[in-house]
Design a protein around this motif. Sequence first.
Motif: not given
Length: 422
Positions: A205, A209, A368, A370-372, A382, A385, A388-389
Motif C-alpha cells: 500500500r 500510495d 464505491r 473512494f475504494e482502492r 488509488l 482513496a 481520503r486517507d
Amino acid sequence: MRRRLINTTLGVVLVVVAVLGIPLAFVETRAIETTAKDNLKAEAARVLEVVELRLSSGDQPDVAVLERQVASSRYAAITIPGRPVLEFGKKPTGRTLNVSMSGPHGETVTVSESRDEVSQRVRESLLLILGVALLAVAAATALAVWQARRLARPLTDLAETAERLGSGDPRPRQRRYDVPELDRVAEVLDQSAERIARMLTAERRLAADASHQLRTPLTALSMRLEEIIATEDPGTVKEEAAIALTQVERLTDVVERLLTSTRRGAAGRDPRTESAVTVSVDDVIRQQVDEWRPAVASAHRAIRVTGQSGLVAVATPGALAQVLATLLENALMHGGGTVTISTRRIGSSIVVEVEDEGAGVSDVLGARVFERAVSGRNSTGLGLAVARDLAEADGGRLELLQLRPPVFAVFLGAYPGADNGD
C-alpha cells in the motif's frame, strides 16, 4: 525422526521384556521342576502308606491296588526285606527324576519319572512366555509407528508452514494437532504469518500510495520545465522557475511525509497521529490553481475560485495540497467544462469544494468511488482513496456531495484563533 522414535520405543520395550521375561522363564522352570518332585513325593507317600497297611495286617501288597496310586506315566519300585521287588509302570530311560521314601518295616518306595516329560512342560511354558513377549513387541511396534506418524505429521506441516512463510506466502493455516507443545508452535507461526501479511500489505500500500502521490508533483514539475523550455522571455522563465521550486518543495514534503509514515508504522504507532498545523486555505488553493492552470488551459477549459477568503484550517499543507491536486486531476481527467473551487465555513469546519460541469459519477460507481482499485476509466483507482486517507490523517474527511454534476468536498477543522470569515 520417525525412525528414531520407532527405534527408541522398541528399545525400551525390548529392555522391559528382557528384564521381566528372563527372570519369569527361570522362575517358571524352577516351579515346574518343584511341582514334578512334589507330585512324585505325594505318590510315593500314598504307595508307602498302602504298603504299610498291608504289612501291618500280615497281607501281601496288592500290585493292582498300588498301581492306582501312581500316574500311568511313572514307574514305581517297592523293596521289602526278604521279598521280591515289586515293580509297576514303564521304567524310564535316560535321565530320570527319582523320589524314595522308607517305612518302619524297612520297606522302600521309589517313584521315577523321565526328565523328558519335565523338559517338555518347561518348553511349553517357555514358548508361552516367548509368544507373549513377541505379542508385546508387535503391539509396541504398532504403537510406535502410530505415535511416530502422529508426531511426525505435525512437524512436517509446521516445516511446510515455515517454508511458505519464507517463500512469501503468509497465509495462516489454522491447523491444530491436539499436542499442546505443537499447537503452541502452530499458533506462533500463524501469528507470525498474520503479522507478515499485515507488513506486506502495508508495504504494497505504501508503494502504491508513494507512486501515486509522487506522480502528481512530478507531472506538475515536468509541465513547468516544459514551459521554461518553450519560452525565451526571462520574466516567464523566472516565474516558471519559482513555481518549479515550489513543486520541488512540495515533492520533498511528500517524500518526507511518506518516510515519516513508514517510520511511525514500523515503530508500531499510527501514522495518522502526526499533528497537523495551521494552514492558509487561500495559499494552498492559489498554489494549486497556478500549478494546474496550464494543463486546464491546454484542455481548453477554465478554472475559477469562489467563496470565502482568509480561511485558516488545521491541516498539513502538503497533505491538503495533495488532496486538492487529486480532485483537480480527477476533474480534468473525468469531468468537463469549468472547474470551480469554492470555500466556505460551516460551524467549526472549513469546506473546500471542487466541482466541474461533466457528466458526473454513476450511481454504481458513486457508492464505491473512494475504494482502492475502483475507477471509472483505465486508471489506478488509488487517487481518491489516497486523498481520503490524507484528509482523515489531518482529522478531516473527504466526501462526494453530489453525483451530477460531481461535487467533492474536503472538510477540515477551522483554526479557532483565526477570523475565518466571522
